[in-house]
Each structure stands twice: as structure tokens, then as C-alpha cells.
Design a protein around this motif. Structure first.
Motif, PDB file in Angstrom:
ATOM      1  N   GLU A  31       0.837  -1.199   0.000  1.00  0.00           N
ATOM      2  CA  GLU A  31       0.000   0.000   0.000  1.00  0.00           C
ATOM      3  C   GLU A  31       0.874   1.252   0.000  1.00  0.00           C
ATOM      4  O   GLU A  31       1.830   1.355   0.762  1.00  0.00           O
ATOM      5  CB  GLU A  31      -0.945   0.009   1.201  1.00  0.00           C
ATOM      6  N   PHE A  89       0.452   5.600  -0.184  1.00  0.00           N
ATOM      7  CA  PHE A  89      -0.470   6.721  -0.061  1.00  0.00           C
ATOM      8  C   PHE A  89       0.127   7.923  -0.801  1.00  0.00           C
ATOM      9  O   PHE A  89       1.209   8.396  -0.459  1.00  0.00           O
ATOM     10  CB  PHE A  89      -0.699   7.062   1.413  1.00  0.00           C
ATOM     11  N   GLU A 130       4.560  10.580  -2.892  1.00  0.00           N
ATOM     12  CA  GLU A 130       4.231   9.357  -2.174  1.00  0.00           C
ATOM     13  C   GLU A 130       4.645   9.593  -0.720  1.00  0.00           C
ATOM     14  O   GLU A 130       5.808   9.449  -0.367  1.00  0.00           O
ATOM     15  CB  GLU A 130       4.964   8.165  -2.772  1.00  0.00           C
ATOM     16  N   HIS A 173      -4.755   6.076  -2.608  1.00  0.00           N
ATOM     17  CA  HIS A 173      -3.914   4.949  -2.207  1.00  0.00           C
ATOM     18  C   HIS A 173      -4.437   3.690  -2.875  1.00  0.00           C
ATOM     19  O   HIS A 173      -5.559   3.649  -3.384  1.00  0.00           O
ATOM     20  CB  HIS A 173      -3.846   4.807  -0.677  1.00  0.00           C
TER      21      HIS A 173
END
Length: 220
Positions: free
Chosen positions: A119, A121, A137, A169
């Protein structure tokens, strides 16, 4: 079944690029197939293996080089094409209102995030005309979670004098449905930005083949 009566290059010249199928377009970039396999067949198999242009063009070098038939020349060419596509989207978003071109903004974010194994974001920082200033990021996590700090988002926005932001995300699992925790942290980001007159225009959750927009859901 390969080759067809009209090769991709001749078809493009005669009918224009819109007439090409995804397979034919990819075959033009690949130029050659593998031993005993026509380039069109090779292109078809690559798209079937990766599932889409997005996933093929944004795959990392390790994944591409592990694919049978892709040597260093084809790997670097495909990665360069993917980067060029990202830069084209970015240049458009730097000139245009991102919210008047939502598909372009989403496509840009999807290209950045769809192939990531963990993951990540991302925040898109926009000026007062909703044009892209930059994207960052800000947080990276595991395969199923990422810790987000609203204060860091606000700090980054203030540093470059952003008037608005778009959050995004990915869900490497493929399911784009946001969790309760993700909705709660988004609310905290919105609240933190509100005090400093920074608009949160959307939060996009990107899965394998789908995307959820907080704005469209009425959650912002």
C-alpha cells in the motif's frame, strides 16, 4: 491466425492509430516476436498474462525481465513507454483543471499505483485553479495497510503553497472498497486541512480493476 492481412504499421498508416487493437498497438512497440512466435501472438499473450496495458507498462524491471521473451531491450522500452505516458498525463494536469478532467487524474494515479505490491499513499497537490503542482508518495505500508499522518499531509501542502489536494492509495488485494479506518483517517485529513483553507477534493482508492471515489460516494 497470425499474421493478419494488414500488418499493424500499414494499418496505422492507412486507417490511423485509433483503428489498431491493443494487441496490434503493443506489437508495434515490441517490433519482433520470440523464436517460433509471431509478434502479434506474443503481444496477445503478454496482454493476457498481465491483464491490461496499465499493469504491463507499470510493471517493475524484475517482473518484466522474468517474463519469457522479454529481454533487456524490450523491458527498457516498455518501461520507457509507461514513464512517457505518466509524463503526458502529468503535463496535461499541470495545464488544466484536474476536476474538469477527472478521468485523466484518475488514470494518472492508477498508472502510479496499480502495480504496487504494498500500500502506498499518494497526495496530488493542486493550485487555486486545480492544476497539478506536484504529487508525492508520502506514506508506504504493508500489503494490506498504510499508516497515514494528517499533519504530514498538511505540512507538505503548506510547503508548496497548495490550495487543494487529491488523496489516493492502492489496495494490492484488488478490492477497492475502503475500510472504516480509511474513512476515519480521511475525515481527519479533511478536518486538518479545513483549518488552513486547503480543500480536499477527493480520495481515490485504487484496486486491480476498480476505483472508489470518496467524492462520488458523498463521503467528503
Amino acid at each position: 491466425m497470425w499474421p493478419s492481412t494488414l500488418a499493424p504499421r500499414e494499418k496505422l498508416i492507412a486507417l490511423g492509430p485509433d483503428a489498431l487493437t491493443d494487441i496490434e498497438l503493443l506489437a508495434l512497440f515490441l517490433r519482433t516476436g520470440t523464436r517460433g512466435k509471431h509478434v502479434l501472438q506474443f503481444a496477445e499473450e503478454l496482454l493476457a498474462e498481465f491483464g491490461s496495458f496499465d499493469k504491463l507498462m507499470t510493471a517493475d524491471h524484475r517482473t518484466l525481465s522474468a517474463t519469457h521473451g522479454l529481454g533487456i531491450s524490450k523491458c527498457t522500452q516498455l518501461r520507457a513507454i509507461g514513464e512517457m505516458a505518466q509524463r503526458i498525463f502529468r503535463s496535461h494536469l499541470m495545464r488544466e483543471d484536474a476536476m474538469s478532467s477527472p478521468d485523466m487524474a484518475r488514470r494518472y494515479l492508477q498508472q502510479i499505483l496499480v502495480s504496487r505490491e504494498r500500500e502506498v499513499f499518494v497526495v496530488m497537490f493542486l493550485d487555486n485553479r486545480n492544476r497539478l503542482i506536484n504529487h508525492q508518495e508520502l506514506f508506504q505500508g504493508t500489503v494490506n495497510s498504510v499508516e497515514v499522518h494528517p499533519r504530514e499531509i498538511v505540512r507538505a501542502a503548506l510547503k508548496i503553497n497548495a490550495a487543494a489536494i487529491i488523496l489516493a492509495h492502492n489496495h494490492p488485494s484488488g478490492n477497492a472498497e475502503p475500510s472504516r479506518a480509511e474513512r476515519e483517517v480521511t475525515a481527519r485529513v479533511v478536518k486538518a486541512c479545513l483549518f488552513l483553507d486547503i480543500r480536499v477534493l477527493d480520495h481515490l482508492v485504487i484496486g486491480a480493476c476498480e476505483m472508489v471515489s470518496f467524492a462520488e460516494k458523498g463521503w467528503l
